[in-house]
Design a protein around this motif. Structure first.
Motif, PDB file in Angstrom:
ATOM      1  N   ALA A 128       3.191  14.858   0.056  1.00  0.00           N
ATOM      2  CA  ALA A 128       2.610  13.731  -0.631  1.00  0.00           C
ATOM      3  C   ALA A 128       3.215  13.581  -1.967  1.00  0.00           C
ATOM      4  O   ALA A 128       3.357  14.522  -2.661  1.00  0.00           O
ATOM      5  CB  ALA A 128       1.044  13.978  -0.743  1.00  0.00           C
ATOM      6  N   ALA A 129       3.717  12.214  -2.581  1.00  0.00           N
ATOM      7  CA  ALA A 129       4.207  12.099  -3.935  1.00  0.00           C
ATOM      8  C   ALA A 129       2.990  12.134  -4.907  1.00  0.00           C
ATOM      9  O   ALA A 129       3.012  12.027  -6.063  1.00  0.00           O
ATOM     10  CB  ALA A 129       4.918  10.887  -3.826  1.00  0.00           C
ATOM     11  N   GLN A 130       1.654  11.875  -4.501  1.00  0.00           N
ATOM     12  CA  GLN A 130       0.711  11.790  -5.267  1.00  0.00           C
ATOM     13  C   GLN A 130      -0.629  12.212  -4.545  1.00  0.00           C
ATOM     14  O   GLN A 130      -0.740  12.205  -3.316  1.00  0.00           O
ATOM     15  CB  GLN A 130       0.583  10.241  -5.848  1.00  0.00           C
ATOM     16  CG  GLN A 130      -0.114   9.430  -4.813  1.00  0.00           C
ATOM     17  CD  GLN A 130       0.543   8.124  -4.656  1.00  0.00           C
ATOM     18  OE1 GLN A 130       2.193   8.273  -4.718  1.00  0.00           O
ATOM     19  NE2 GLN A 130       0.190   6.895  -4.732  1.00  0.00           N
TER      20      GLN A 130
ATOM     21  N   ALA B 265       0.895  -1.121  -0.111  1.00  0.00           N
ATOM     22  CA  ALA B 265       0.179   0.336   0.030  1.00  0.00           C
ATOM     23  C   ALA B 265       0.780   1.146  -0.074  1.00  0.00           C
ATOM     24  O   ALA B 265       1.874   1.320   0.605  1.00  0.00           O
ATOM     25  CB  ALA B 265      -0.816  -0.052   1.301  1.00  0.00           C
ATOM     26  N   PRO B 266       0.548   2.362  -0.776  1.00  0.00           N
ATOM     27  CA  PRO B 266       1.086   3.385  -0.684  1.00  0.00           C
ATOM     28  C   PRO B 266       1.216   4.057   0.563  1.00  0.00           C
ATOM     29  O   PRO B 266       0.361   4.114   1.599  1.00  0.00           O
ATOM     30  CB  PRO B 266       0.771   4.307  -1.727  1.00  0.00           C
ATOM     31  CG  PRO B 266      -0.708   3.916  -1.892  1.00  0.00           C
ATOM     32  CD  PRO B 266      -0.797   2.448  -1.544  1.00  0.00           C
ATOM     33  N   GLN B 267       2.534   4.552   0.904  1.00  0.00           N
ATOM     34  CA  GLN B 267       2.446   5.207   2.371  1.00  0.00           C
ATOM     35  C   GLN B 267       3.539   6.490   2.463  1.00  0.00           C
ATOM     36  O   GLN B 267       4.150   6.566   1.209  1.00  0.00           O
ATOM     37  CB  GLN B 267       3.027   4.141   3.332  1.00  0.00           C
ATOM     38  CG  GLN B 267       4.395   3.748   2.912  1.00  0.00           C
ATOM     39  CD  GLN B 267       4.712   2.494   4.017  1.00  0.00           C
ATOM     40  OE1 GLN B 267       4.037   1.934   4.468  1.00  0.00           O
ATOM     41  NE2 GLN B 267       6.065   2.299   4.212  1.00  0.00           N
TER      42      GLN B 267
ATOM     43  N   SER C   4      -0.515   6.179   6.113  1.00  0.00           N
ATOM     44  CA  SER C   4      -0.683   5.070   5.097  1.00  0.00           C
ATOM     45  C   SER C   4      -1.882   5.679   4.296  1.00  0.00           C
ATOM     46  O   SER C   4      -2.541   6.589   4.590  1.00  0.00           O
ATOM     47  CB  SER C   4      -1.208   3.763   5.643  1.00  0.00           C
ATOM     48  OG  SER C   4      -2.150   3.853   6.130  1.00  0.00           O
ATOM     49  N   LEU C   5      -1.753   5.834   2.984  1.00  0.00           N
ATOM     50  CA  LEU C   5      -2.733   6.341   1.818  1.00  0.00           C
ATOM     51  C   LEU C   5      -3.361   5.459   1.215  1.00  0.00           C
ATOM     52  O   LEU C   5      -3.265   4.155   1.120  1.00  0.00           O
ATOM     53  CB  LEU C   5      -1.899   6.926   1.029  1.00  0.00           C
ATOM     54  CG  LEU C   5      -0.633   8.137   1.434  1.00  0.00           C
ATOM     55  CD1 LEU C   5       0.032   8.708   0.297  1.00  0.00           C
ATOM     56  CD2 LEU C   5      -1.564   9.187   2.273  1.00  0.00           C
TER      57      LEU C   5
ATOM     58  N   GLN D 116       1.625  18.453  -1.373  1.00  0.00           N
ATOM     59  CA  GLN D 116       1.235  18.976  -0.171  1.00  0.00           C
ATOM     60  C   GLN D 116       1.905  18.548   0.973  1.00  0.00           C
ATOM     61  O   GLN D 116       2.425  17.304   1.342  1.00  0.00           O
ATOM     62  CB  GLN D 116      -0.046  18.576   0.073  1.00  0.00           C
ATOM     63  CG  GLN D 116      -0.845  19.069   1.301  1.00  0.00           C
ATOM     64  CD  GLN D 116      -2.508  18.492   1.551  1.00  0.00           C
ATOM     65  OE1 GLN D 116      -3.197  18.197   0.708  1.00  0.00           O
ATOM     66  NE2 GLN D 116      -2.672  18.943   2.692  1.00  0.00           N
ATOM     67  N   THR D 117       2.522  19.311   1.999  1.00  0.00           N
ATOM     68  CA  THR D 117       3.032  18.857   3.235  1.00  0.00           C
ATOM     69  C   THR D 117       2.268  18.282   4.011  1.00  0.00           C
ATOM     70  O   THR D 117       1.234  18.930   4.277  1.00  0.00           O
ATOM     71  CB  THR D 117       3.727  20.241   3.875  1.00  0.00           C
ATOM     72  OG1 THR D 117       4.544  20.839   2.722  1.00  0.00           O
ATOM     73  CG2 THR D 117       4.568  19.850   5.053  1.00  0.00           C
ATOM     74  N   VAL D 118       2.545  17.025   4.434  1.00  0.00           N
ATOM     75  CA  VAL D 118       1.678  16.136   5.389  1.00  0.00           C
ATOM     76  C   VAL D 118       2.136  16.105   6.780  1.00  0.00           C
ATOM     77  O   VAL D 118       1.228  15.999   7.831  1.00  0.00           O
ATOM     78  CB  VAL D 118       1.364  15.043   4.972  1.00  0.00           C
ATOM     79  CG1 VAL D 118       0.586  15.044   3.614  1.00  0.00           C
ATOM     80  CG2 VAL D 118       2.823  14.105   4.666  1.00  0.00           C
ATOM     81  N   ALA D 119       3.461  16.483   7.092  1.00  0.00           N
ATOM     82  CA  ALA D 119       3.997  16.271   8.442  1.00  0.00           C
ATOM     83  C   ALA D 119       5.344  16.910   8.260  1.00  0.00           C
ATOM     84  O   ALA D 119       5.859  17.249   7.478  1.00  0.00           O
ATOM     85  CB  ALA D 119       4.419  14.667   8.696  1.00  0.00           C
TER      86      ALA D 119
END
Lengths: 163, 499
Positions: free
Chosen positions: A133-135, A91-93, A158-159, A117-120
């Protein structure tokens, strides 16, 4: 006959060994390459040049060449292996690129995020870095908390695909 | 004789600890290293006469842990290096209260210089030019008449900040209130003190700093200036001495200003007075760093004065270093900081094992590092791997020599900033000595020039490694393990003879 794919600086080279000859991208290539010791130091002779090269193998399919202050990484694959390999179905993460401290998590489970987008925010070696995020995706789970110490490659989110 | 020499504990790690131990050995002073749990194999331990554990990885910052080590080792003096406890007045006080010598300024001076607002007032009292600013802590609510006087852009600075930390840029009146609030919040969490003040921002500024050495009695020696304008995220990357292109009048003014402040403070020990130089040739005081600095080697190379030895001799009352009365500035020296980071990945810090190391040498080159092959670079401490310093009779030859030295530097296992530093050295603005502190904001690393014939040869070498690792299995060999050890001397030569 043996075939290898070698990637250096995002450029791919196909190497074929045929008996006593070697071909790179179909052209015969001569290599004058002498080991100087047993810990990776080599002498590469190129015409009238004598170039010192240090070679090491940080990962099973990756070689590191040091040529003067330049550092080149070469990814090597035996081609018959590549044909058998299937892309991993994990799973993408979003994972920590290095060990550090989670400063903040900027998204919640269920949020949709866009590429870039900055997520953390992770703090490491006195520097703060933004994890992006890469996607485009949806946040399936948040796996760590602010203030938590994480290891290299540890999953942070996890995405799941956007529906 | 030797047994009477005072024992020096170095409360630091990395290259600066090695640097100080080298000075101790040259002076015949016994020395003590401290180390945390993650630093048990660190290089600096091997340069000291004794080593004492500190425990937890955070403990280079722990006054009780370091003081316990100093007492256990019966140290007579403590050298704090830079970073960690070097600018902590309570630490300096604890050392003196324990009857030991603190190799640095008096605790009161450290406290005064640590309060950026107080140090600004001290500079003003000594007659130094300071930037227009609020002169006092900002009240919780900025009065209207005050807000109306602010010229933008302006900086909100934390009184407890310094070294480029705790600073916010405000570009317009609308941003003022929210930025002050954010700066307060940040200052409170980072320094435990939410005092902030306003200071004008100098655009297109150069960072010039003056090295002083005080003897605590009012007598201060100025050891020239340095330029440190090449910075990224307010952290210095390339430093040099002297500052290029300053007129004799400007040099006189800036050196005199630093000396006036040093005398005013009756400064003791080594310190750096930092200034910004604006495009009109006016300089403005920013802060004092009351300690040895990362970039001290460039001053040592142009003056011939060993600054760490001078610190030790003066602090331990072993005599005034003769070089202080007779030095002359010669030539130019430039330092490059080599960091564990990847310029191709937005300077992401890198960790891992140093798999190969070859440091440059030859005429006019100095390397200060604490690296060894097999060392683990971790995220526990900062990312400085090495400092490469080159001296030349003039600036162009120093630049050429530093380029040559960086070309010889080989660090395996990690990406470093060396290639990026080379590109900055090659840029016309740097070569002409006209860079400002924001120069790197718009300087992008150029992608490496492709070298197709070299890459083809390396691709072949790489494929041979893989081929050799697989060959014994293909041939049905059962005994040998497959791995790096197989692509070694005999195997290689056999392979090579066939190609």
């Amino acid at each position: 006959m043996s075939l290898y794919s070698v990637t250096i600086n995002d450029r791919e080279y196909n190497v074929r060994f045929n008996g006593s000859q070697a071909f790179v991208n179909g052209e015969p290539v001569q290599l004058n390459w002498t080991p100087l010791n047993t810990s990776g130091l080599h002498l590469l002779r190129r015409g009238r040049q004598a170039v010192e090269v240090h070679l090491s193998q940080p990962e099973p399919e990756t070689l590191e060449f040091l040529i003067g202050s330049r550092r080149l990484l070469a990814r090597v694959e035996a081609l018959h292996q590549r044909l058998r390999k299937r892309p991993a179905a994990s799973a993408p993460q979003i994972a920590a690129p290095m060990p550090g401290l989670i400063v903040s998590i900027l998204v919640q489970e269920g949020d949709s995020v866009t590429k870039g987008q900055t997520v953390a925010v992770l703090e490491s070696m006195k520097m703060q870095m933004q994890l992006r995020a890469a996607q485009d995706a949806r946040v399936a789970r948040v796996l760590v908390q602010p203030g938590q110490q994480v290891d290299k490659s540890q999953a942070i989110l996890s995405l799941s695909p956007l529906t | 004789m030797t047994h009477l020499q005072p024992k020096v504990l170095v409360a630091n790690r990395g290259e600066i600890a090695v640097r100080i131990f080298r000075a101790c050995r040259e002076l015949g002073l016994p020395s003590v290293a401290v180390y945390t749990d993650v630093d048990q194999n660190a290089l600096h331990l091997r340069y000291a006469d004794e080593v004492v554990p500190l425990g937890d990885r955070q403990n280079y910052l722990s006054i009780p842990a370091v003081m316990a080590a100093a007492r256990a080792a019966h140290a007579a003096a403590v050298h704090p290096g830079y970073g960690f406890l070097a600018e902590n007045a309570a630490f300096a006080q604890a050392v003196e209260d324990a009857g030991m010598i603190f190799i640095g300024p008096r605790p009161q001076t450290i406290a005064l210089m640590g309060d950026k607002l107080a140090s600004r007032q001290a500079a003003q009292a000594a007659g130094l030019p300071i930037l227009p600013g609020s002169d006092r802590p900002l009240p919780p609510q900025v009065p209207l008449h005050m807000a109306a006087q602010v010229a933008y852009p302006v900086l909100v600075k934390a009184a407890a900040g310094g070294g480029g930390r705790g600073i916010r840029l405000v570009r317009s009146p609308e941003e003022l209130e929210p930025m002050i609030a954010a700066a307060r919040q940040e200052a409170l969490s980072a320094f435990g003190d939410d005092t902030v003040y306003l200071e004008s921002m100098v655009q297109q500024a150069r960072h010039i700093e003056v090295q002083i050495l005080g003897e605590g009695s009012g007598c201060v020696t100025v050891l020239g200036e340095r330029e440190c304008s090449i910075q990224r995220r307010r952290q210095k990357l390339i430093e040099e001495a002297p500052a290029p292109g300053l007129t004799p009048v400007m040099l006189e003014q800036i050196h005199t200003a630093a000396m006036r402040l040093g005398c005013h403070l009756q400064y003791r020990g080594l310190g750096t007075v930092e200034f910004l130089l604006d495009p009109h040739g006016h300089f403005h005081f920013i802060e004092v760093n009351p300690r040895i600095q990362v970039e001290h080697p460039v001053t040592e190379m142009v003056t011939g004065v060993d600054l760490v030895q001078a610190q030790l001799l003066l602090a331990l009352n072993l005599g005034r270093p003769p070089a202080l009365d007779a030095f002359e500035q010669r030539g130019c020296a430039i330092e490059a900081r080599i960091l564990a980071e990847d310029p191709a990945l937005d300077f992401l810090p890198a960790v891992g094992e140093i798999t190969y190391l070859k440091e440059p040498g030859g005429p006019g080159v100095r390397v200060d590092s604490a690296l060894f092959q097999g060392m683990q670079v971790t995220a526990d401490y900062d990312s400085l791997l090495a400092k490469v310093i080159a001296w030349g009779p003039d600036r162009p030859s120093a630049i050429r020599r530093l380029r040559r030295a960086l070309g010889e530097l080989q660090i395996g296992g990690l990406p470093t900033s060396a290639g990026w530093i080379l590109q900055i050295l090659d840029s016309p603005a740097f070569q002409e000595g006209r860079v400002t502190t924001t120069y790197l904001d718009s300087f992008q690393p150029a992608p490496a020039e492709p070298e197709p014939t070299l890459e083809r040869e390396l691709a072949l070498a790489a494929a041979l490694v893989a081929h050799r690792a697989r060959a014994p299995l293909a041939a049905g060999a059962s005994t040998a393990a497959v791995g790096p050890s197989r692509w070694q001397l005999a195997a290689w030569q056999e392979q090579m003879s066939r190609i």
